[in-house]
Design an enzyme around this catalytic site. Structure first.
Site, PDB file in Angstrom:
ATOM      1  N   GLU A 145      24.116  27.132  36.106  1.00 38.26           N
ATOM      2  CA  GLU A 145      22.701  26.785  35.954  1.00 38.26           C
ATOM      3  C   GLU A 145      22.481  25.276  36.063  1.00 38.26           C
ATOM      4  O   GLU A 145      21.505  24.816  36.675  1.00 38.26           O
ATOM      5  CB  GLU A 145      22.189  27.277  34.594  1.00 38.26           C
ATOM      6  CG  GLU A 145      22.256  28.788  34.417  1.00 38.26           C
ATOM      7  CD  GLU A 145      23.538  29.257  33.744  1.00 38.26           C
ATOM      8  OE1 GLU A 145      23.479  30.227  32.968  1.00 38.26           O
ATOM      9  OE2 GLU A 145      24.615  28.643  33.990  1.00 38.26           O
ATOM     10  N   ALA A 188      56.511  47.163  45.674  1.00 45.69           N
ATOM     11  CA  ALA A 188      56.751  47.556  47.062  1.00 45.69           C
ATOM     12  C   ALA A 188      57.804  48.646  47.059  1.00 45.69           C
ATOM     13  O   ALA A 188      58.769  48.597  46.284  1.00 45.69           O
ATOM     14  CB  ALA A 188      57.211  46.354  47.884  1.00 45.69           C
TER      15      ALA A 188
END
Length: 357
Positions: free
Chosen positions: A53, A159
């Protein structure tokens, strides 16, 4: 509402630019709009620095400054109402006379959690909430998990070969994924606060656990070595990245001070108890020390322990479709998982899963 969503999409785009730089704060984007024209944009760029902001309002050109008090402020996360590293954004919005604020989602952090919205409304500001709420929550899934489940967001990764093996039975290291997939894994490392492995993975693979094939900071290295038997010539002890060793023998003072900007401590020893869930102790230690996410890279036993205790949020499994081995260590068995998507990178298929609620 369609107009609100258009500008909130822009807030999300901006917020994403802070990925890897603002944690443990959330990623936030803000857009200031006057009569269909964006006059200011900003996002939270760096932890400890100005919020979205503030950057948005400060970006308004001098010739548009008089329009601020006639504009709508869009922000992806509820403006803060407390003094932290920076002053409350809600106070700034009130001081600048912005009449309407559109908020993507409420902030779950206990020092905010509705207080920012409440303060704005008490000052007579119109506040619209819940615009693209799901997307705004998803962007900060790590932040929301940390503050609602009181634990880090957990990503499992391994993996495997085409016949579901993650390692050979010998001492040699088995290279499974291809070079492009490896770069992607390093990108994943850059997105998480910490990375966790066990003793055998550290000993046999000697990984550096850095994201040297990508850009951005590397995660804090977490290693389980209950009896402190890992030799200090391993890469995890190279001093290039903070390393915390979970063990049953010794404890270092301020071991997690490594995460503080002014800390400078390169990690140390964190003592745990052998007869209590290791997963629980790691998660609790990380929660208490503001580590909001962990990438768990194995091996099979450590990964399975997170799965069995239902202490995970995402799983990413890389399968080399062209590689099989006769004898090997079986991959973990993923439970209560929902397949989100699959990608193919040359020889590798990457499956992305989310834990079922």
């Amino acid at each position: 509402m369609a107009v609100h969503e258009q500008y909130m999409h822009r807030c999300l785009q901006l917020a994403g630019m802070g990925a890897g730089f603002v944690a443990p704060n959330p990623m936030v984007g803000a857009v200031l709009v006057h009569d269909g024209r964006i006059i200011g944009e900003g996002y939270h760029i760096q932890y400890g620095q100005a919020h979205a902001e503030v950057n948005c309002i400060n970006s308004v050109a001098a010739h548009d400054m008089h329009l601020i008090e006639k504009s709508v402020l869009y922000v992806s996360l509820e403006p803060c109402a407390h003094f932290g590293k920076t002053p409350p954004c809600a106070d700034l919005i009130i001081a600048r006379g912005i009449p309407h604020v559109v908020v993507g989602c409420r902030d779950p952090f206990k020092q905010v959690d509705g207080k920012g919205i409440e303060k704005l409304r008490a000052a007579g500001i119109e506040v619209t909430t819940g615009v693209l709420e799901k997307e705004c929550v998803a962007l900060n899934k790590r932040f929301f998990c940390f503050h609602t489940k009181h634990r880090p967001y957990i990503v499992l990764k391994w993996a495997q070969t085409a016949n579901n093996k993650i390692a050979t039975l010998s001492a040699g290291r088995l290279l499974i994924s291809n070079a492009v997939s490896n770069k992607l894994v390093h990108k994943w490392r850059s997105e998480e606060a910490a990375i966790l492995i066990g003793t055998n993975t550290a000993m046999l693979d000697d990984p550096a656990l850095t994201n040297r094939l990508w850009f951005g900071k590397s995660p804090v290295r977490l290693v389980i070595d209950m009896h402190l038997r890992l030799p200090h010539h391993l890469q995890i002890f190279d001093g290039k990245q903070p390393t915390v060793i979970f063990n049953s023998l010794q404890h270092s003072e301020d071991v997690f001070k490594v995460l503080l900007p002014a800390g400078g401590i390169r990690g140390g020893l964190y003592q745990v108890t052998e007869d209590v869930s290791m997963v629980h102790q790691v998660l609790n230690a990380c929660y208490q020390n503001n580590i909001q996410s962990i990438l768990v890279e194995g091996g099979a036993r450590l990964l399975q322990s997170f799965i069995d205790e239902e202490a995970w949020d995402e799983a990413r499994i890389i399968t080399n479709e062209t590689l099989t081995i006769e004898q090997g260590l079986p991959a973990p068995q993923l439970l209560n998982a929902m397949l989100v998507k699959q990608d193919r990178i040359f020889t590798d298929t990457i499956a992305f899963y989310r834990a079922k609620p």
